[in-house]
Design a protein around this motif. Structure first.
Motif, mmCIF file in Angstrom:
data_model
loop_
_atom_site.group_PDB
_atom_site.id
_atom_site.type_symbol
_atom_site.label_atom_id
_atom_site.label_comp_id
_atom_site.label_asym_id
_atom_site.label_seq_id
_atom_site.Cartn_x
_atom_site.Cartn_y
_atom_site.Cartn_z
ATOM 1 N N VAL A 46 0.848 -1.191 0.000
ATOM 2 C CA VAL A 46 0.000 0.000 0.000
ATOM 3 C C VAL A 46 0.884 1.242 0.000
ATOM 4 C CG1 VAL A 46 -1.875 -1.135 1.233
ATOM 5 C CG2 VAL A 46 -0.108 0.053 2.543
ATOM 6 N N LYS A 47 0.298 2.353 -0.470
ATOM 7 C CA LYS A 47 0.937 3.657 -0.316
ATOM 8 C C LYS A 47 0.566 4.154 1.071
ATOM 9 C CE LYS A 47 0.640 4.501 -5.280
ATOM 10 N NZ LYS A 47 0.038 5.324 -6.362
ATOM 11 N N ALA A 48 1.573 4.293 1.915
ATOM 12 C CA ALA A 48 1.361 4.446 3.356
ATOM 13 C C ALA A 48 0.411 5.585 3.713
ATOM 14 C CB ALA A 48 2.707 4.640 4.058
ATOM 15 N N ASN A 49 0.631 6.777 3.179
ATOM 16 C CA ASN A 49 -0.185 7.926 3.560
ATOM 17 C C ASN A 49 -1.635 7.758 3.104
ATOM 18 O OD1 ASN A 49 1.996 9.187 4.766
ATOM 19 N ND2 ASN A 49 2.548 10.345 2.923
ATOM 20 N N GLU A 50 -1.811 7.250 1.900
ATOM 21 C CA GLU A 50 -3.162 7.059 1.381
ATOM 22 C C GLU A 50 -3.904 5.968 2.153
ATOM 23 O OE1 GLU A 50 -3.337 6.709 -2.894
ATOM 24 O OE2 GLU A 50 -1.565 7.981 -3.112
ATOM 25 N N PHE A 51 -3.168 4.924 2.543
ATOM 26 C CA PHE A 51 -3.806 3.842 3.295
ATOM 27 C C PHE A 51 -4.190 4.317 4.695
ATOM 28 C CE2 PHE A 51 -3.807 -0.349 5.526
ATOM 29 C CZ PHE A 51 -4.799 -0.948 4.761
ATOM 30 N N LYS A 52 -3.332 5.141 5.291
ATOM 31 C CA LYS A 52 -3.662 5.697 6.612
ATOM 32 C C LYS A 52 -4.932 6.541 6.526
ATOM 33 C CE LYS A 52 -1.844 8.554 10.377
ATOM 34 N NZ LYS A 52 -3.061 9.404 10.436
ATOM 35 N N ALA A 53 -5.066 7.302 5.442
ATOM 36 C CA ALA A 53 -6.264 8.123 5.268
ATOM 37 C C ALA A 53 -7.505 7.251 5.109
ATOM 38 C CB ALA A 53 -6.091 9.032 4.049
ATOM 39 N N LEU A 54 -7.370 6.120 4.418
ATOM 40 C CA LEU A 54 -8.496 5.203 4.262
ATOM 41 C C LEU A 54 -8.929 4.637 5.611
ATOM 42 C CD1 LEU A 54 -9.043 2.451 1.630
ATOM 43 C CD2 LEU A 54 -8.978 1.791 4.017
ATOM 44 N N VAL A 55 -7.965 4.204 6.424
ATOM 45 C CA VAL A 55 -8.293 3.642 7.736
ATOM 46 C C VAL A 55 -8.897 4.712 8.641
ATOM 47 C CG1 VAL A 55 -7.359 2.493 9.785
ATOM 48 C CG2 VAL A 55 -6.510 1.864 7.518
ATOM 49 N N ASP A 56 -8.364 5.928 8.571
ATOM 50 C CA ASP A 56 -8.930 7.032 9.368
ATOM 51 C C ASP A 56 -10.383 7.271 8.982
ATOM 52 O OD1 ASP A 56 -6.570 7.370 10.712
ATOM 53 O OD2 ASP A 56 -5.880 9.072 9.477
ATOM 54 N N ASP A 57 -10.662 7.222 7.681
ATOM 55 C CA ASP A 57 -12.029 7.434 7.211
ATOM 56 C C ASP A 57 -12.958 6.331 7.706
ATOM 57 O OD1 ASP A 57 -13.948 8.874 5.478
ATOM 58 O OD2 ASP A 57 -13.935 7.009 4.342
ATOM 59 N N LEU A 58 -12.466 5.082 7.719
ATOM 60 C CA LEU A 58 -13.266 3.975 8.244
ATOM 61 C C LEU A 58 -13.565 4.180 9.726
ATOM 62 C CD1 LEU A 58 -11.532 0.942 6.446
ATOM 63 C CD2 LEU A 58 -13.909 1.654 6.156
ATOM 64 N N ASN A 59 -12.574 4.640 10.471
ATOM 65 C CA ASN A 59 -12.782 4.886 11.904
ATOM 66 C C ASN A 59 -13.795 6.003 12.150
ATOM 67 O OD1 ASN A 59 -11.164 3.178 13.764
ATOM 68 N ND2 ASN A 59 -9.471 3.838 12.448
ATOM 69 N N ASN A 60 -13.843 6.958 11.233
ATOM 70 C CA ASN A 60 -14.753 8.092 11.406
ATOM 71 C C ASN A 60 -16.179 7.764 10.977
ATOM 72 O OD1 ASN A 60 -12.746 9.800 12.407
ATOM 73 N ND2 ASN A 60 -12.144 10.464 10.351
ATOM 74 N N THR A 61 -16.344 6.749 10.150
ATOM 75 C CA THR A 61 -17.682 6.492 9.585
ATOM 76 C C THR A 61 -18.350 5.229 10.118
ATOM 77 O OG1 THR A 61 -16.635 5.352 7.700
ATOM 78 C CG2 THR A 61 -17.136 7.698 7.439
ATOM 79 N N ILE A 62 -17.588 4.299 10.691
ATOM 80 C CA ILE A 62 -18.171 3.039 11.149
ATOM 81 C C ILE A 62 -18.520 3.114 12.630
ATOM 82 C CG2 ILE A 62 -17.740 0.569 11.531
ATOM 83 C CD1 ILE A 62 -15.958 0.548 9.111
ATOM 84 N N ASP A 63 -19.693 2.634 12.961
ATOM 85 C CA ASP A 63 -20.085 2.491 14.373
ATOM 86 C C ASP A 63 -19.707 1.073 14.799
ATOM 87 O OD1 ASP A 63 -21.190 2.407 16.867
ATOM 88 O OD2 ASP A 63 -23.289 2.514 16.197
ATOM 89 N N PHE A 64 -18.639 0.948 15.578
ATOM 90 C CA PHE A 64 -18.141 -0.370 15.965
ATOM 91 C C PHE A 64 -18.955 -0.990 17.093
ATOM 92 C CE2 PHE A 64 -14.349 1.801 14.208
ATOM 93 C CZ PHE A 64 -14.100 0.937 13.159
ATOM 94 N N GLY A 65 -19.702 -0.184 17.830
ATOM 95 C CA GLY A 65 -20.483 -0.719 18.939
ATOM 96 C C GLY A 65 -19.586 -1.485 19.904
ATOM 97 N N ASN A 66 -19.993 -2.724 20.247
ATOM 98 C CA ASN A 66 -19.191 -3.553 21.152
ATOM 99 C C ASN A 66 -18.335 -4.575 20.401
ATOM 100 O OD1 ASN A 66 -20.224 -2.348 23.512
ATOM 101 N ND2 ASN A 66 -22.061 -3.637 23.391
ATOM 102 N N ALA A 67 -18.225 -4.415 19.087
ATOM 103 C CA ALA A 67 -17.488 -5.387 18.288
ATOM 104 C C ALA A 67 -15.999 -5.353 18.608
ATOM 105 C CB ALA A 67 -17.699 -5.116 16.797
ATOM 106 N N SER A 68 -15.386 -6.539 18.563
ATOM 107 C CA SER A 68 -13.933 -6.650 18.700
ATOM 108 C C SER A 68 -13.489 -7.935 18.016
ATOM 109 C CB SER A 68 -13.517 -6.658 20.174
ATOM 110 O OG SER A 68 -14.012 -7.827 20.816
ATOM 111 N N GLY A 69 -12.252 -7.977 17.600
ATOM 112 C CA GLY A 69 -11.737 -9.174 16.947
ATOM 113 C C GLY A 69 -10.934 -8.845 15.710
ATOM 114 N N LYS A 70 -10.483 -9.897 15.028
ATOM 115 C CA LYS A 70 -9.628 -9.748 13.849
ATOM 116 C C LYS A 70 -10.275 -10.392 12.626
ATOM 117 C CE LYS A 70 -5.374 -9.944 16.626
ATOM 118 N NZ LYS A 70 -4.101 -10.697 16.863
ATOM 119 N N ILE A 71 -10.051 -9.767 11.492
ATOM 120 C CA ILE A 71 -10.525 -10.313 10.223
ATOM 121 C C ILE A 71 -9.374 -10.243 9.225
ATOM 122 C CG2 ILE A 71 -12.309 -10.240 8.447
ATOM 123 C CD1 ILE A 71 -13.790 -8.224 10.288
#
Length: 488
Positions: A46-71
């Motif tokens: 991955v292109k590091a900066n762009e991938f970090k922005a993608l993960v940041d966007d996921l963190n800002n838009t997803i409601d994780f609730g009580n979910a935890s774990g690995k996929i």
């Protein structure tokens, strides 16, 4: 507390360049023919900066609730940085997983793999996504190739889809089944996908990242020695012509070996990139190369090509199989249907007819002394793509040109996907290889027998290729070594 379920079960796929969907939840939105698993001397990423922005966007838009774990996500990356999620490990198929898949598929910051400085397309990598304390992190999870290979080095138990036929295996006692593997011989490894037997009765096998010859006692490494193999060099087809010259595909190039030296026929010189299979037609003296760019034929040191440009009735240029019958008709199986070219050049496209070959790709062909022909079939566009036991089986065309199809529904076929068919002229039986149910012996009437690792000395149910030697002895290329089936 709700948890995302991670399943890391034993991988039940095969170690070849085709369709390595690693994880149990497979997606159908990617084209999966011929891709490489985390390969290249410079790995995809991955292109590091762009991938970090993608993960940041996921963190800002997803409601994780009580979910935890690995996929774990398997992502196929092309040569320009597009990605497509092939499979993942979340059995719950949660909204979180769906959101991640959607973002990964739209992401343009994937970095393609490189081999010797050249950008490579169609390489898959794994991404580990972890939700912890309402926060998502993602990282590349590199494949441990040795552990991956070792996971396959075990017998594959049979999957018998025919529940209506009772296999008595009355003739099993008539054969001695012998196996050579990496534990009881000097075979480098057990991943044997292609077999050829030359005019000296010497057996040739492709093995993972290698090529060997077998003289009946020991295996000798015979890899090409005229080009740099690099970090990974695979062979994926082999044939021996009438002169005993061996032909194989290595990393997309064609090589020949005359028992003294290797000769390279590069992709640039030939005009085609590798081959799915190479077939020798003994009677015509032709070598048939089945490629994505049509059928390429070598005869008397001259090349010719059959493709859509000169044969409009050919369903598509992606040719998987080709062989001539005793009447010199050429049968061709493509990924969009099958065709036959007669000696006058007339082409019959079976997609336009009503025979059992309609909607099928021919994958194998053999013929008996009476002119009856036996075909292996592959249903290239099934209605249910997730169906394992598809509408395939074998087709029989009698000397009068009448077709019939035998499947698990109307015969003793244990499983419908066929690796190869061979007619045994000595016993007058048909041998059928499958990749889930082992070896099938069919007496051409109503007698079906099924040999696998749970009822015989067969080491596995996964048989990829087979061939007769000059004495009529049957040899099998399997994922558990070389197997000989010899009549007592």
């Amino acid at each position: 507390m709700k948890k995302l379920i991670l399943i890391l079960s034993a991988l039940s796929l095969f170690l070849s360049a085709k369709a390595q969907n690693l994880f149990p939840n497979k997606l159908d939105n990617c084209i999966t023919e011929q891709f490489c698993l985390d390969c290249g001397d410079e790995k995809a990423g991955v292109k590091a900066n762009e991938f970090k922005a993608l993960v940041d966007d996921l963190n800002n838009t997803i409601d994780f609730g009580n979910a935890s774990g690995k996929i774990l996500f398997q992502v196929l990356i092309d040569s320009v940085g597009n990605g497509c999620v092939l499979s993942h490990t979340d059995n719950s198929k949660s909204k979180i997983t769906k959101s991640i898949i959607a973002q990964f598929n739209q992401f343009k910051g994937w970095a393609p793999a490189k081999e010797k400085g050249k950008t490579q397309g169609r390489v898959s990598i794994n991404i580990m996504a972890e939700v912890k304390d309402h926060h998502l992190t993602c990282r590349i999870d590199r494949v441990d190739m040795q552990a991956f290979k070792n996971s396959f080095d075990r017998p594959k138990d049979p999957e018998i889809f025919n529940k209506n036929y009772t296999y008595k295996n009355q003739h099993l006692k008539d054969y001695t089944i012998t196996t050579w593997n990496s534990k009881n011989s000097n075979l480098p490894n057990n991943f044997n996908d292609d077999i050829a037997i030359d005019n000296r009765n010497t057996i040739w096998l492709t093995v993972d990242e290698g090529l060997v010859q077998f003289d009946g006692k020991s295996f000798i490494r015979k890899e090409q020695d005229i080009t740099d193999k690099g970090k990974y060099f695979s062979y994926n087809a082999i044939a021996a012509d009438n002169k005993g010259i061996k032909w194989t595909v290595g990393q997309g190039d064609i090589y020949s070996y005359d028992d003294k030296k290797w000769t390279l026929y590069s992709k640039k010189a030939l005009g085609f990139n590798g081959a799915y299979h190479i077939y020798n037609n003994t009677n015509s003296g032709e070598l048939l190369f089945c490629t994505d760019e049509g059928l390429h034929i070598l005869k008397d040191n001259k090349w010719s090509t059959i493709n859509k440009d000169n044969t409009r009735e050919l369903p598509i240029n992606r040719v998987y199989f080709a062989q001539r019958d005793s009447k010199k008709r050429l049968w061709i199986g493509t990924f969009a249907g099958s065709a036959m070219i007669d000696t006058d050049g007339k082409v019959t496209s079976f997609n336009n007819g009503s025979t059992v070959l309609k909607g099928q790709c021919i994958t194998s062909l053999d013929e008996d002394e009476n002119g009856n022909m036996y075909f292996g079939l592959y249903e290239y566009n099934p209605k249910d793509k997730k169906e394992v036991n598809r509408n395939e089986g074998i087709a029989i065309c009698n000397h009068a040109g009448e077709f019939k199809q035998l499947t698990t529904n109307n015969s003793g076929m244990p499983f419908n996907h066929v690796s190869k068919v061979l007619y045994d002229k000595n016993e007058k039986v048909l041998w059928i290889a499958t990749d889930r149910a082992g070896l099938v012996r069919y007496d051409l009437k109503d007698g079906w027998e099924n040999y696998h690792n749970q009822n015989s000395d067969m080491p596995t149910s996964y048989i990829v290729d087979m061939a007769f030697d000059k004495n009529g002895v049957l040899y099998l290329a399997t994922r558990q070594g070389l197997v000989r089936v010899q009549r007592n």
